[in-house]
Design a protein around this motif. Sequence first.
Motif, mmCIF file in Angstrom:
data_model
loop_
_atom_site.group_PDB
_atom_site.id
_atom_site.type_symbol
_atom_site.label_atom_id
_atom_site.label_comp_id
_atom_site.label_asym_id
_atom_site.label_seq_id
_atom_site.Cartn_x
_atom_site.Cartn_y
_atom_site.Cartn_z
ATOM 1 N N ARG A 415 0.830 -1.200 0.000
ATOM 2 C CA ARG A 415 0.000 0.000 0.000
ATOM 3 C C ARG A 415 0.867 1.254 0.000
ATOM 4 N NH1 ARG A 415 -4.597 -2.415 -1.569
ATOM 5 N NH2 ARG A 415 -5.174 -4.139 -0.158
ATOM 6 N N GLY A 416 0.251 2.392 -0.312
ATOM 7 C CA GLY A 416 0.934 3.670 -0.228
ATOM 8 C C GLY A 416 1.583 4.086 -1.530
ATOM 9 N N PRO A 417 2.418 5.161 -1.471
ATOM 10 C CA PRO A 417 3.075 5.673 -2.678
ATOM 11 C C PRO A 417 4.002 4.623 -3.273
ATOM 12 C CG PRO A 417 3.219 7.247 -0.863
ATOM 13 C CD PRO A 417 2.716 5.971 -0.272
ATOM 14 N N ALA A 418 4.341 4.825 -4.536
ATOM 15 C CA ALA A 418 5.248 3.902 -5.215
ATOM 16 C C ALA A 418 6.607 3.890 -4.512
ATOM 17 C CB ALA A 418 5.400 4.297 -6.675
ATOM 18 N N PRO A 419 7.205 2.749 -4.262
ATOM 19 C CA PRO A 419 8.483 2.689 -3.538
ATOM 20 C C PRO A 419 9.654 3.046 -4.449
ATOM 21 C CG PRO A 419 7.818 0.497 -4.186
ATOM 22 C CD PRO A 419 6.695 1.415 -4.605
ATOM 23 N N GLU A 420 10.778 3.346 -3.801
ATOM 24 C CA GLU A 420 12.022 3.586 -4.524
ATOM 25 C C GLU A 420 12.718 2.237 -4.719
ATOM 26 O OE1 GLU A 420 16.360 5.791 -3.921
ATOM 27 O OE2 GLU A 420 14.776 5.971 -2.390
ATOM 28 N N LEU A 421 13.005 1.865 -5.947
ATOM 29 C CA LEU A 421 13.627 0.576 -6.239
ATOM 30 C C LEU A 421 15.138 0.698 -6.090
ATOM 31 C CD1 LEU A 421 11.502 -0.529 -9.343
ATOM 32 C CD2 LEU A 421 11.091 -0.952 -6.906
ATOM 33 N N GLU A 449 8.039 5.330 4.110
ATOM 34 C CA GLU A 449 8.389 5.437 5.536
ATOM 35 C C GLU A 449 9.851 5.092 5.795
ATOM 36 O OE1 GLU A 449 5.833 3.700 4.391
ATOM 37 O OE2 GLU A 449 4.186 5.042 4.965
ATOM 38 N N GLY A 450 10.626 4.771 4.751
ATOM 39 C CA GLY A 450 12.047 4.486 4.916
ATOM 40 C C GLY A 450 12.362 3.025 5.183
ATOM 41 N N GLN A 451 11.401 2.133 5.130
ATOM 42 C CA GLN A 451 11.644 0.717 5.370
ATOM 43 C C GLN A 451 12.136 0.040 4.093
ATOM 44 O OE1 GLN A 451 7.500 0.345 6.646
ATOM 45 N NE2 GLN A 451 8.251 -0.663 8.512
ATOM 46 N N MET A 466 3.709 -6.481 -4.934
ATOM 47 C CA MET A 466 3.293 -7.328 -3.799
ATOM 48 C C MET A 466 4.450 -7.383 -2.807
ATOM 49 S SD MET A 466 0.184 -8.372 -4.510
ATOM 50 C CE MET A 466 -0.078 -9.824 -3.488
ATOM 51 N N LEU A 467 4.132 -7.215 -1.535
ATOM 52 C CA LEU A 467 5.137 -7.251 -0.463
ATOM 53 C C LEU A 467 5.328 -8.701 -0.020
ATOM 54 C CD1 LEU A 467 6.945 -5.817 1.645
ATOM 55 C CD2 LEU A 467 4.918 -5.677 3.115
ATOM 56 N N HIS A 468 6.613 -9.140 -0.033
ATOM 57 C CA HIS A 468 6.897 -10.526 0.359
ATOM 58 C C HIS A 468 7.817 -10.635 1.566
ATOM 59 C CE1 HIS A 468 7.137 -14.840 -1.529
ATOM 60 N NE2 HIS A 468 6.770 -14.848 -0.273
ATOM 61 N N GLY A 469 8.500 -9.556 1.977
ATOM 62 C CA GLY A 469 9.357 -9.645 3.148
ATOM 63 C C GLY A 469 9.943 -8.294 3.516
ATOM 64 N N TRP A 470 10.524 -8.245 4.724
ATOM 65 C CA TRP A 470 11.182 -7.025 5.240
ATOM 66 C C TRP A 470 12.623 -7.330 5.554
ATOM 67 C CZ3 TRP A 470 8.505 -2.689 4.721
ATOM 68 C CH2 TRP A 470 7.105 -2.724 4.782
ATOM 69 N N PHE A 471 13.477 -6.371 5.264
ATOM 70 C CA PHE A 471 14.895 -6.463 5.649
ATOM 71 C C PHE A 471 15.065 -5.816 7.026
ATOM 72 C CE2 PHE A 471 15.035 -6.751 1.056
ATOM 73 C CZ PHE A 471 15.982 -7.744 0.845
ATOM 74 N N ALA A 472 15.962 -6.368 7.801
ATOM 75 C CA ALA A 472 16.188 -5.834 9.145
ATOM 76 C C ALA A 472 16.852 -4.462 9.060
ATOM 77 C CB ALA A 472 17.080 -6.789 9.943
#
Length: 472
Positions: A415-421, A449-451, A466-472
């Motif tokens: 969700r939200g604005p397009a992310p920076e790749l 949000e900087g994630q 599609m979101l599949h995971g988060w980096f620490a």
Amino acid sequence: MLWAAIHLPRRALDAALRRQPDPAAPLALADGPPQRRVVVQANENAAAAGVHPGQPLAAAVALCPGLATLPFDAAEASRLLDLACAWAYRYSGQVCRDEADTVWLEVGGSLGLFGPWPRFERLLRDDLRELGLAHALAVAPTPLGALCLARHRDGLAVRDTAQLRRALDALPLALAPFAPAQREALAALGVRRLKQVFALPRAGLRRRFGAGLPELLDKLTGDAPDLRPCYQPPDFFEARFEFDDEIRYHTGLLFPLKRLVGDLCAFLVGRDGGVQRFELVYEHELRPPSTHVVGAMASERDPARLFELAKLVLERESIPAPVRAFGLRATELPPFVPAGRDLFEARPAGAMDWPALQARLQARLGDEAVYQWAPHADPRPEHAQRRVRSLRGRCLLPPPLPRPTWLLERPIPLRGPAPELLAGPERIEAGWWDGDDVRRDYYVARTAEGQRAWVFCAAGERGPFMLHGWFA
């Protein structure tokens, strides 16, 4: 050569006492026909009450009302002698035994490893007491000489044949390793001590007793070699307890389990090996034997750790039927490699390493309840890991792009604005062989949000993601 003779004068009684929860209670071994059973051996407390070998069993029970009696078991006594040989193999590569009550080990070559004889002797006696074996111990240049000295006085040690000859001269004829008929014939001639036997003409001894007696005297004094077959440890371990009554609960098996595990570890130390898997065997009255398997993550021979694992298996698994005999069988005996330790151990004394903790959890919860995640050769993230019991031997090439430390259970829309790749695309196109076909382009992205996120979209597209995971 220097031989230590370990004389076990009451090994049948020791074999019975090792199976009693209270070894100090009065106990006697009896033999003979049912109507005329006599005492063969008795422990100290029974002897203090007046029980002695050769006494009718009824008289012994009358003298000591609390006397426990067991049948004399020659087979069990022989198995205990085998265990003593397996233990002695720890200290010497040359171990011999007779068919009666003696174990010999060559200790001259072991003094450099285990220290001078007084220290070495303390090691042997401490182990023998731990095994529950009453013993007499002596050292001499010949096996038969060491046996005669052990029968005469516990703790004697002579280093050369001249000292041995002087020590043998003073021994009574009853301590000589002669056959009963030879001993009686010599006594009839007025011979009372070994010194007198040595003084008799050899030609006369040969005519009267044959060549066997002079040859025996030469072996006794070291004038002739005493060649004996050496003990070779077997490639498996098997021992069992037999009960007078049926055992219905696992608590009744804990005492024999501890003794069996202790014997197993004494056997393993003797052959410098370990065990990774063994079986608890339950023998029942009207059905075939049943088994439970006890396993460790690595080769072990510590009795406390193996007993704890076996105890947890006993507590977890139910006994299928009342038990008349309980045994332990180990057929896979891999080499034992001690775990590496730091010179200055930083862990607390009671801490366990991961293999020990994993083995304990599996013994408590079952093999399938404890596992690790291991990489699997499948490019699809959902299938890139598998449950395994051990990571040994698994080495896969790292993926071309980093993977997130937190993989979602299932992808969700971003969700939200397009992310920076930040990196990508990494195309994953696989799964046609099992019906779960995927064609995706994965990117490392930074959200508003900087994630740092791991996102994908359809192959050749630039969204939606599609979101599949988060980096620490």
